[in-house]
Design a protein around this motif. Sequence first.
Motif, PDB file in Angstrom:
ATOM      1  N   ALA A 258       1.008  -1.206   0.158  1.00  0.00           N
ATOM      2  CA  ALA A 258       0.003   0.067  -0.137  1.00  0.00           C
ATOM      3  C   ALA A 258       0.808   1.169  -0.190  1.00  0.00           C
ATOM      4  O   ALA A 258       0.527   2.280  -0.710  1.00  0.00           O
ATOM      5  N   ARG A 259       2.060   1.316   1.133  1.00  0.00           N
ATOM      6  CA  ARG A 259       2.778   2.459   0.878  1.00  0.00           C
ATOM      7  C   ARG A 259       3.526   2.642  -0.501  1.00  0.00           C
ATOM      8  O   ARG A 259       3.509   3.953  -0.617  1.00  0.00           O
ATOM      9  N   PHE A 260       3.769   1.855  -1.171  1.00  0.00           N
ATOM     10  CA  PHE A 260       4.653   1.944  -2.385  1.00  0.00           C
ATOM     11  C   PHE A 260       3.607   2.367  -3.520  1.00  0.00           C
ATOM     12  O   PHE A 260       3.872   3.153  -4.311  1.00  0.00           O
ATOM     13  N   GLN A 261       2.373   1.716  -3.630  1.00  0.00           N
ATOM     14  CA  GLN A 261       1.340   2.001  -4.706  1.00  0.00           C
ATOM     15  C   GLN A 261       0.790   3.629  -4.360  1.00  0.00           C
ATOM     16  O   GLN A 261       0.701   4.233  -5.178  1.00  0.00           O
ATOM     17  N   LYS A 262       0.872   4.101  -2.989  1.00  0.00           N
ATOM     18  CA  LYS A 262       0.459   5.424  -2.705  1.00  0.00           C
ATOM     19  C   LYS A 262       1.697   6.312  -2.998  1.00  0.00           C
ATOM     20  O   LYS A 262       1.256   7.271  -3.864  1.00  0.00           O
ATOM     21  N   LEU A 263       2.831   5.967  -2.978  1.00  0.00           N
ATOM     22  CA  LEU A 263       3.990   6.696  -3.373  1.00  0.00           C
ATOM     23  C   LEU A 263       3.857   6.797  -5.018  1.00  0.00           C
ATOM     24  O   LEU A 263       4.043   7.907  -5.443  1.00  0.00           O
ATOM     25  N   LYS A 264       3.752   5.830  -5.601  1.00  0.00           N
ATOM     26  CA  LYS A 264       3.444   5.854  -7.197  1.00  0.00           C
ATOM     27  C   LYS A 264       2.134   6.765  -7.816  1.00  0.00           C
ATOM     28  O   LYS A 264       2.492   7.382  -8.327  1.00  0.00           O
ATOM     29  N   ARG A 265       1.205   6.709  -6.797  1.00  0.00           N
ATOM     30  CA  ARG A 265       0.083   7.613  -7.206  1.00  0.00           C
ATOM     31  C   ARG A 265       0.256   8.877  -6.992  1.00  0.00           C
ATOM     32  O   ARG A 265      -0.142   9.581  -7.871  1.00  0.00           O
ATOM     33  N   THR A 266       1.032   9.292  -6.037  1.00  0.00           N
ATOM     34  CA  THR A 266       1.308  10.751  -5.673  1.00  0.00           C
ATOM     35  C   THR A 266       2.280  11.267  -7.057  1.00  0.00           C
ATOM     36  O   THR A 266       2.052  12.260  -7.255  1.00  0.00           O
ATOM     37  N   GLN A 267       3.126  10.503  -7.203  1.00  0.00           N
ATOM     38  CA  GLN A 267       4.075  10.557  -8.434  1.00  0.00           C
ATOM     39  C   GLN A 267       3.228  10.901  -9.669  1.00  0.00           C
ATOM     40  O   GLN A 267       3.388  12.186 -10.428  1.00  0.00           O
ATOM     41  N   ARG A 268       2.497  10.024  -9.933  1.00  0.00           N
ATOM     42  CA  ARG A 268       1.456  10.150 -11.400  1.00  0.00           C
ATOM     43  C   ARG A 268       0.615  11.277 -11.185  1.00  0.00           C
ATOM     44  O   ARG A 268       0.339  11.700 -12.318  1.00  0.00           O
ATOM     45  N   SER A 269       0.254  11.398 -10.044  1.00  0.00           N
ATOM     46  CA  SER A 269      -0.820  12.595  -9.955  1.00  0.00           C
ATOM     47  C   SER A 269      -0.379  14.010 -10.223  1.00  0.00           C
ATOM     48  O   SER A 269      -0.887  14.881 -10.786  1.00  0.00           O
ATOM     49  N   PHE A 270       1.106  14.042 -10.193  1.00  0.00           N
ATOM     50  CA  PHE A 270       1.799  15.327 -10.388  1.00  0.00           C
ATOM     51  C   PHE A 270       2.232  15.183 -11.904  1.00  0.00           C
ATOM     52  O   PHE A 270       2.138  16.244 -12.737  1.00  0.00           O
ATOM     53  N   ILE A 271       2.676  14.257 -12.465  1.00  0.00           N
ATOM     54  CA  ILE A 271       3.455  13.972 -13.399  1.00  0.00           C
ATOM     55  C   ILE A 271       2.377  14.023 -14.740  1.00  0.00           C
ATOM     56  O   ILE A 271       2.649  14.802 -15.789  1.00  0.00           O
ATOM     57  N   PHE A 272       1.533  13.208 -14.568  1.00  0.00           N
ATOM     58  CA  PHE A 272       0.577  13.142 -15.872  1.00  0.00           C
ATOM     59  C   PHE A 272      -0.080  14.262 -16.344  1.00  0.00           C
ATOM     60  O   PHE A 272      -0.238  14.830 -17.327  1.00  0.00           O
ATOM     61  N   PRO A 273      -0.651  15.181 -15.411  1.00  0.00           N
ATOM     62  CA  PRO A 273      -1.536  16.391 -15.482  1.00  0.00           C
ATOM     63  C   PRO A 273      -0.454  17.357 -16.292  1.00  0.00           C
ATOM     64  O   PRO A 273      -0.796  17.909 -17.361  1.00  0.00           O
ATOM     65  N   LEU A 274       0.738  17.399 -15.678  1.00  0.00           N
ATOM     66  CA  LEU A 274       1.689  18.509 -16.457  1.00  0.00           C
ATOM     67  C   LEU A 274       2.280  18.020 -17.654  1.00  0.00           C
ATOM     68  O   LEU A 274       2.232  18.768 -18.455  1.00  0.00           O
ATOM     69  N   ALA A 275       2.505  16.559 -17.830  1.00  0.00           N
ATOM     70  CA  ALA A 275       2.798  16.055 -19.269  1.00  0.00           C
ATOM     71  C   ALA A 275       1.657  16.426 -20.247  1.00  0.00           C
ATOM     72  O   ALA A 275       2.109  16.897 -21.347  1.00  0.00           O
ATOM     73  N   ALA A 276       0.446  16.319 -19.863  1.00  0.00           N
ATOM     74  CA  ALA A 276      -0.491  16.548 -20.882  1.00  0.00           C
ATOM     75  C   ALA A 276      -0.754  17.753 -21.033  1.00  0.00           C
ATOM     76  O   ALA A 276      -0.860  18.330 -22.387  1.00  0.00           O
ATOM     77  N   LEU A 277      -0.557  18.882 -20.060  1.00  0.00           N
ATOM     78  CA  LEU A 277      -0.546  20.106 -20.284  1.00  0.00           C
ATOM     79  C   LEU A 277       0.498  20.717 -21.274  1.00  0.00           C
ATOM     80  O   LEU A 277       0.482  21.562 -22.214  1.00  0.00           O
ATOM     81  N   PHE A 278       1.916  20.091 -20.941  1.00  0.00           N
ATOM     82  CA  PHE A 278       2.997  20.437 -21.726  1.00  0.00           C
ATOM     83  C   PHE A 278       2.763  20.119 -23.079  1.00  0.00           C
ATOM     84  O   PHE A 278       3.147  20.834 -24.136  1.00  0.00           O
ATOM     85  N   LEU A 279       2.241  18.649 -23.499  1.00  0.00           N
ATOM     86  CA  LEU A 279       2.143  18.459 -24.911  1.00  0.00           C
ATOM     87  C   LEU A 279       1.314  19.117 -25.667  1.00  0.00           C
ATOM     88  O   LEU A 279       1.287  19.341 -26.632  1.00  0.00           O
ATOM     89  N   ILE A 280       0.026  19.506 -24.777  1.00  0.00           N
ATOM     90  CA  ILE A 280      -0.983  20.432 -25.583  1.00  0.00           C
ATOM     91  C   ILE A 280      -0.431  21.667 -25.880  1.00  0.00           C
ATOM     92  O   ILE A 280      -0.435  22.163 -26.981  1.00  0.00           O
ATOM     93  N   TRP A 281       0.344  22.248 -24.889  1.00  0.00           N
ATOM     94  CA  TRP A 281       1.107  23.671 -25.339  1.00  0.00           C
ATOM     95  C   TRP A 281       2.171  23.493 -26.390  1.00  0.00           C
ATOM     96  O   TRP A 281       1.971  24.143 -27.419  1.00  0.00           O
ATOM     97  N   TYR A 282       2.735  22.415 -26.341  1.00  0.00           N
ATOM     98  CA  TYR A 282       3.736  22.014 -27.520  1.00  0.00           C
ATOM     99  C   TYR A 282       2.822  21.804 -29.082  1.00  0.00           C
ATOM    100  O   TYR A 282       3.436  22.606 -29.874  1.00  0.00           O
ATOM    101  N   PHE A 283       2.105  21.286 -28.952  1.00  0.00           N
ATOM    102  CA  PHE A 283       1.173  20.863 -30.306  1.00  0.00           C
ATOM    103  C   PHE A 283       0.643  22.105 -30.683  1.00  0.00           C
ATOM    104  O   PHE A 283       0.350  22.369 -31.710  1.00  0.00           O
ATOM    105  N   VAL A 284       0.096  22.918 -29.728  1.00  0.00           N
ATOM    106  CA  VAL A 284      -0.520  24.211 -30.342  1.00  0.00           C
ATOM    107  C   VAL A 284       0.512  25.098 -30.869  1.00  0.00           C
ATOM    108  O   VAL A 284       0.455  25.658 -31.890  1.00  0.00           O
ATOM    109  N   TYR A 285       1.670  24.967 -30.242  1.00  0.00           N
ATOM    110  CA  TYR A 285       2.759  25.996 -30.919  1.00  0.00           C
ATOM    111  C   TYR A 285       3.223  25.281 -32.295  1.00  0.00           C
ATOM    112  O   TYR A 285       3.383  26.063 -33.296  1.00  0.00           O
ATOM    113  N   VAL A 286       3.210  24.040 -32.386  1.00  0.00           N
ATOM    114  CA  VAL A 286       3.517  23.501 -33.632  1.00  0.00           C
ATOM    115  C   VAL A 286       2.333  23.566 -34.792  1.00  0.00           C
ATOM    116  O   VAL A 286       2.945  24.149 -35.744  1.00  0.00           O
TER     117      VAL A 286
END
Length: 115
Positions: free
Chosen positions: A22-50
């Motif tokens: 449970a502790r390791f899964q929570k750690l992974k969820r915490t990391q992913r909850s930060f990484i995935f939204p920012l990655a999606a926003l950056f990709l959208i921003w990049y594709f808009v630029y292109v």
Amino acid sequence: MTDRMPEQSHGRIDYVAVEESARFQKLKRTQRSFIFPLAALFLIWYFVYVLLGAYATEFMGQRVWGDITVGLLLGLGQFVTTFAITMAYVSFANRKLDPKAEEIREELEKIQGES
């Protein structure tokens, strides 16, 4: 599930069980909850630029000051965004991820040391 790290006999670590804990899964969820939204926003921003560069050439070619164009400023904004995301992630990891990962690592080292 328990908060303690699972261990096999003789102090040997069952790393699959650790990953499923449970502790390791929570750690992974915490990391992913930060990484995935920012990655999606950056990709959208990049594709808009292109897409702007490909289909809105007049807009991108507008001079802002001297030879500085909107496209150049948006392109430089890509670099600024990359550095900002990196700094935000490092700060997030230092505050939220690293202390939890350190606890898990120390507990695993203790188990390993007992063998």
